[in-house]
Design a protein around this motif. Structure first.
Motif, PDB file in Angstrom:
ATOM      1  N   ALA A 256     -46.537  -7.004   2.368  1.00 62.58           N
ATOM      2  CA  ALA A 256     -46.197  -8.403   2.661  1.00 62.58           C
ATOM      3  C   ALA A 256     -45.435  -9.011   1.487  1.00 62.58           C
ATOM      4  CB  ALA A 256     -47.461  -9.212   2.953  1.00 62.58           C
ATOM      5  N   ALA A 257     -45.869  -8.717   0.273  1.00 65.17           N
ATOM      6  CA  ALA A 257     -45.190  -9.234  -0.924  1.00 65.17           C
ATOM      7  C   ALA A 257     -43.760  -8.712  -0.977  1.00 65.17           C
ATOM      8  CB  ALA A 257     -45.959  -8.841  -2.179  1.00 65.17           C
ATOM      9  N   GLU A 258     -43.581  -7.444  -0.690  1.00 65.33           N
ATOM     10  CA  GLU A 258     -42.237  -6.857  -0.711  1.00 65.33           C
ATOM     11  C   GLU A 258     -41.355  -7.455   0.384  1.00 65.33           C
ATOM     12  OE1 GLU A 258     -40.214  -2.480  -0.242  1.00 65.33           O
ATOM     13  OE2 GLU A 258     -42.154  -2.611  -1.255  1.00 65.33           O
ATOM     14  N   LEU A 259     -41.909  -7.618   1.569  1.00 64.21           N
ATOM     15  CA  LEU A 259     -41.136  -8.174   2.689  1.00 64.21           C
ATOM     16  C   LEU A 259     -40.684  -9.607   2.419  1.00 64.21           C
ATOM     17  CD1 LEU A 259     -43.191  -6.867   5.748  1.00 64.21           C
ATOM     18  CD2 LEU A 259     -40.863  -6.190   5.120  1.00 64.21           C
ATOM     19  N   THR A 260     -41.513 -10.370   1.727  1.00 61.52           N
ATOM     20  CA  THR A 260     -41.202 -11.785   1.488  1.00 61.52           C
ATOM     21  C   THR A 260     -40.537 -12.028   0.142  1.00 61.52           C
ATOM     22  OG1 THR A 260     -43.399 -12.174   0.562  1.00 61.52           O
ATOM     23  CG2 THR A 260     -43.102 -12.570   2.937  1.00 61.52           C
ATOM     24  N   GLY A 261     -40.525 -11.031  -0.721  1.00 65.20           N
ATOM     25  CA  GLY A 261     -39.961 -11.212  -2.056  1.00 65.20           C
ATOM     26  C   GLY A 261     -40.864 -12.033  -2.962  1.00 65.20           C
TER      27      GLY A 261
ATOM     28  N   SER B 256     -49.799 -10.381   9.467  1.00 72.69           N
ATOM     29  CA  SER B 256     -49.089 -10.153  10.726  1.00 72.69           C
ATOM     30  C   SER B 256     -47.618 -10.548  10.558  1.00 72.69           C
ATOM     31  CB  SER B 256     -49.717 -11.016  11.834  1.00 72.69           C
ATOM     32  OG  SER B 256     -49.499 -12.395  11.546  1.00 72.69           O
ATOM     33  N   ARG B 257     -46.834 -10.276  11.597  1.00 73.08           N
ATOM     34  CA  ARG B 257     -45.428 -10.704  11.585  1.00 73.08           C
ATOM     35  C   ARG B 257     -45.364 -12.235  11.518  1.00 73.08           C
ATOM     36  NH1 ARG B 257     -41.392  -9.128   9.304  1.00 73.08           N
ATOM     37  NH2 ARG B 257     -40.369 -11.085   9.311  1.00 73.08           N
ATOM     38  N   ALA B 258     -46.264 -12.922  12.203  1.00 70.74           N
ATOM     39  CA  ALA B 258     -46.300 -14.386  12.152  1.00 70.74           C
ATOM     40  C   ALA B 258     -46.612 -14.862  10.732  1.00 70.74           C
ATOM     41  CB  ALA B 258     -47.333 -14.928  13.136  1.00 70.74           C
ATOM     42  N   ASP B 259     -47.528 -14.170  10.040  1.00 68.96           N
ATOM     43  CA  ASP B 259     -47.833 -14.526   8.647  1.00 68.96           C
ATOM     44  C   ASP B 259     -46.602 -14.348   7.763  1.00 68.96           C
ATOM     45  OD1 ASP B 259     -50.573 -15.080   9.135  1.00 68.96           O
ATOM     46  OD2 ASP B 259     -51.117 -12.965   8.832  1.00 68.96           O
ATOM     47  N   ILE B 260     -45.874 -13.264   7.964  1.00 63.76           N
ATOM     48  CA  ILE B 260     -44.665 -12.997   7.170  1.00 63.76           C
ATOM     49  C   ILE B 260     -43.635 -14.101   7.411  1.00 63.76           C
ATOM     50  CG2 ILE B 260     -42.746 -11.393   6.787  1.00 63.76           C
ATOM     51  CD1 ILE B 260     -45.512 -10.395   5.730  1.00 63.76           C
TER      52      ILE B 260
ATOM     53  N   LEU C 131     -40.929 -19.062   5.487  1.00 67.95           N
ATOM     54  CA  LEU C 131     -40.664 -20.494   5.589  1.00 67.95           C
ATOM     55  C   LEU C 131     -41.187 -21.223   4.351  1.00 67.95           C
ATOM     56  CD1 LEU C 131     -39.705 -23.014   7.073  1.00 67.95           C
ATOM     57  CD2 LEU C 131     -41.881 -23.005   8.333  1.00 67.95           C
ATOM     58  N   ILE C 132     -42.381 -20.877   3.917  1.00 63.00           N
ATOM     59  CA  ILE C 132     -42.938 -21.483   2.702  1.00 63.00           C
ATOM     60  C   ILE C 132     -42.012 -21.225   1.522  1.00 63.00           C
ATOM     61  CG2 ILE C 132     -44.842 -21.345   1.025  1.00 63.00           C
ATOM     62  CD1 ILE C 132     -46.674 -20.685   3.488  1.00 63.00           C
ATOM     63  N   ASN C 133     -41.536 -19.998   1.407  1.00 60.97           N
ATOM     64  CA  ASN C 133     -40.619 -19.620   0.326  1.00 60.97           C
ATOM     65  C   ASN C 133     -39.335 -20.456   0.391  1.00 60.97           C
ATOM     66  OD1 ASN C 133     -40.081 -18.098  -1.957  1.00 60.97           O
ATOM     67  ND2 ASN C 133     -39.244 -16.367  -0.804  1.00 60.97           N
ATOM     68  N   GLN C 134     -38.802 -20.603   1.582  1.00 62.03           N
ATOM     69  CA  GLN C 134     -37.578 -21.392   1.775  1.00 62.03           C
ATOM     70  C   GLN C 134     -37.807 -22.848   1.366  1.00 62.03           C
ATOM     71  OE1 GLN C 134     -36.221 -21.416   5.830  1.00 62.03           O
ATOM     72  NE2 GLN C 134     -34.657 -22.953   5.454  1.00 62.03           N
ATOM     73  N   LEU C 135     -38.920 -23.411   1.800  1.00 63.73           N
ATOM     74  CA  LEU C 135     -39.210 -24.815   1.499  1.00 63.73           C
ATOM     75  C   LEU C 135     -39.418 -25.033  -0.001  1.00 63.73           C
ATOM     76  CD1 LEU C 135     -41.592 -25.580   4.500  1.00 63.73           C
ATOM     77  CD2 LEU C 135     -39.250 -26.437   4.187  1.00 63.73           C
ATOM     78  N   THR C 136     -40.148 -24.134  -0.645  1.00 62.46           N
ATOM     79  CA  THR C 136     -40.372 -24.300  -2.090  1.00 62.46           C
ATOM     80  C   THR C 136     -39.083 -24.068  -2.869  1.00 62.46           C
ATOM     81  OG1 THR C 136     -41.186 -22.021  -2.267  1.00 62.46           O
ATOM     82  CG2 THR C 136     -42.841 -23.770  -2.019  1.00 62.46           C
ATOM     83  N   ASP C 137     -38.239 -23.166  -2.384  1.00 59.17           N
ATOM     84  CA  ASP C 137     -36.925 -22.965  -3.030  1.00 59.17           C
ATOM     85  C   ASP C 137     -36.062 -24.217  -2.944  1.00 59.17           C
ATOM     86  OD1 ASP C 137     -37.542 -20.402  -3.764  1.00 59.17           O
ATOM     87  OD2 ASP C 137     -36.300 -19.421  -2.229  1.00 59.17           O
ATOM     88  N   GLU C 138     -36.297 -25.028  -1.903  1.00 50.03           N
ATOM     89  CA  GLU C 138     -35.546 -26.269  -1.730  1.00 50.03           C
ATOM     90  C   GLU C 138     -36.163 -27.427  -2.516  1.00 50.03           C
ATOM     91  OE1 GLU C 138     -35.194 -26.923   2.487  1.00 50.03           O
ATOM     92  OE2 GLU C 138     -34.010 -25.108   2.765  1.00 50.03           O
ATOM     93  N   GLY C 139     -37.216 -27.118  -3.275  1.00 50.45           N
ATOM     94  CA  GLY C 139     -37.797 -28.124  -4.150  1.00 50.45           C
ATOM     95  C   GLY C 139     -38.982 -28.882  -3.575  1.00 50.45           C
ATOM     96  N   ILE C 140     -39.483 -28.440  -2.445  1.00 48.46           N
ATOM     97  CA  ILE C 140     -40.630 -29.124  -1.836  1.00 48.46           C
ATOM     98  C   ILE C 140     -41.910 -28.560  -2.450  1.00 48.46           C
ATOM     99  CG2 ILE C 140     -41.863 -29.546   0.327  1.00 48.46           C
ATOM    100  CD1 ILE C 140     -39.087 -29.302   1.714  1.00 48.46           C
ATOM    101  N   ASN C 141     -42.789 -29.464  -2.888  1.00 46.64           N
ATOM    102  CA  ASN C 141     -44.035 -28.997  -3.493  1.00 46.64           C
ATOM    103  C   ASN C 141     -45.001 -28.529  -2.416  1.00 46.64           C
ATOM    104  OD1 ASN C 141     -45.330 -31.263  -2.423  1.00 46.64           O
ATOM    105  ND2 ASN C 141     -45.182 -32.429  -4.321  1.00 46.64           N
ATOM    106  N   LEU C 142     -46.113 -27.914  -2.830  1.00 45.63           N
ATOM    107  CA  LEU C 142     -47.034 -27.323  -1.863  1.00 45.63           C
ATOM    108  C   LEU C 142     -47.680 -28.362  -0.949  1.00 45.63           C
ATOM    109  CD1 LEU C 142     -48.750 -24.422  -3.827  1.00 45.63           C
ATOM    110  CD2 LEU C 142     -46.822 -24.340  -2.242  1.00 45.63           C
ATOM    111  N   ALA C 143     -47.912 -29.567  -1.468  1.00 47.05           N
ATOM    112  CA  ALA C 143     -48.457 -30.627  -0.609  1.00 47.05           C
ATOM    113  C   ALA C 143     -47.468 -30.953   0.515  1.00 47.05           C
ATOM    114  CB  ALA C 143     -48.765 -31.873  -1.425  1.00 47.05           C
ATOM    115  N   GLY C 144     -46.188 -31.007   0.174  1.00 49.19           N
ATOM    116  CA  GLY C 144     -45.158 -31.251   1.185  1.00 49.19           C
ATOM    117  C   GLY C 144     -45.058 -30.099   2.165  1.00 49.19           C
ATOM    118  N   VAL C 145     -45.197 -28.886   1.651  1.00 48.39           N
ATOM    119  CA  VAL C 145     -45.159 -27.702   2.512  1.00 48.39           C
ATOM    120  C   VAL C 145     -46.316 -27.755   3.522  1.00 48.39           C
ATOM    121  CG1 VAL C 145     -45.431 -25.190   2.568  1.00 48.39           C
ATOM    122  CG2 VAL C 145     -43.936 -26.248   0.854  1.00 48.39           C
ATOM    123  N   VAL C 146     -47.510 -28.121   3.033  1.00 50.48           N
ATOM    124  CA  VAL C 146     -48.667 -28.235   3.930  1.00 50.48           C
ATOM    125  C   VAL C 146     -48.376 -29.236   5.044  1.00 50.48           C
ATOM    126  CG1 VAL C 146     -51.060 -29.042   4.076  1.00 50.48           C
ATOM    127  CG2 VAL C 146     -50.372 -27.502   2.233  1.00 50.48           C
ATOM    128  N   ARG C 147     -47.814 -30.369   4.684  1.00 46.02           N
ATOM    129  CA  ARG C 147     -47.504 -31.415   5.668  1.00 46.02           C
ATOM    130  C   ARG C 147     -46.467 -30.911   6.677  1.00 46.02           C
ATOM    131  NH1 ARG C 147     -50.044 -35.828   7.130  1.00 46.02           N
ATOM    132  NH2 ARG C 147     -50.105 -36.702   5.059  1.00 46.02           N
TER     133      ARG C 147
END
Length: 138
Positions: free
Chosen positions: A16-21, A49-53, A58-74
């Motif tokens: 999973a780590a390799e697939l998501t970078g 699962s594939r859904a988890d990946i 998506l989490i990676n994309q959002l954090t790369d765009e500068g959104i913090n984890l609280a924003g990601v949760v929302r």
């Protein structure tokens, strides 16, 4: 892809780590914060699962765009709620179609009953002529 296949636990944390970078420790942190919830094997190994990946991507994309984890949760919460509403809407649309079909059938039976002779003798050709003559369409 079928929903069952998307949720099938397949990938150990290293895959999973390799697939998501992402680093495996990042995945553990995200799990501890409730951002992702991989299933566990009998030996307590995390299985993603594939859904988890897709969620991790998506989490990676959002954090790369500068959104913090609280924003990601929302954002993830709003996304899940929107998807649930869409599933509910689709069920309601299907039910409306079913009721429309039932109503149409009821109206047709009512028309046919109204055109049938009261004495019980039914001539299908006569009923059909009356139906076609009284509007032309069924």
């Amino acid at each position: 892809m079928a929903e069952d296949n998307r949720n099938k636990p397949l990938y150990m944390i290293s895959v999973a780590a390799e697939l998501t970078g992402m680093h495996p420790q990042t995945l553990r942190v995200y799990e501890s914060k409730g951002l992702v919830n991989p299933q566990r094997s009998g030996g307590n190994t995390r299985l993603y699962s594939r859904a988890d990946i897709e969620r991790l991507e998506l989490i990676n994309q959002l954090t790369d765009e500068g959104i913090n984890l609280a924003g990601v949760v929302r954002i993830l919460d709003m996304k899940e709620r929107a998807e649930e509403r869409e599933r509910e809407n689709e069920k309601l649309r299907a039910r409306v179609r079913q009721l429309e079909d039932e109503l149409h059938e009821y109206k047709m039976q009512k028309k046919i009953t109204a055109l049938a002779p009261r004495d019980g003798s039914v001539n299908p050709e006569q009923v059909m002529r009356k139906l076609l003559g009284a509007g032309g369409d069924l």
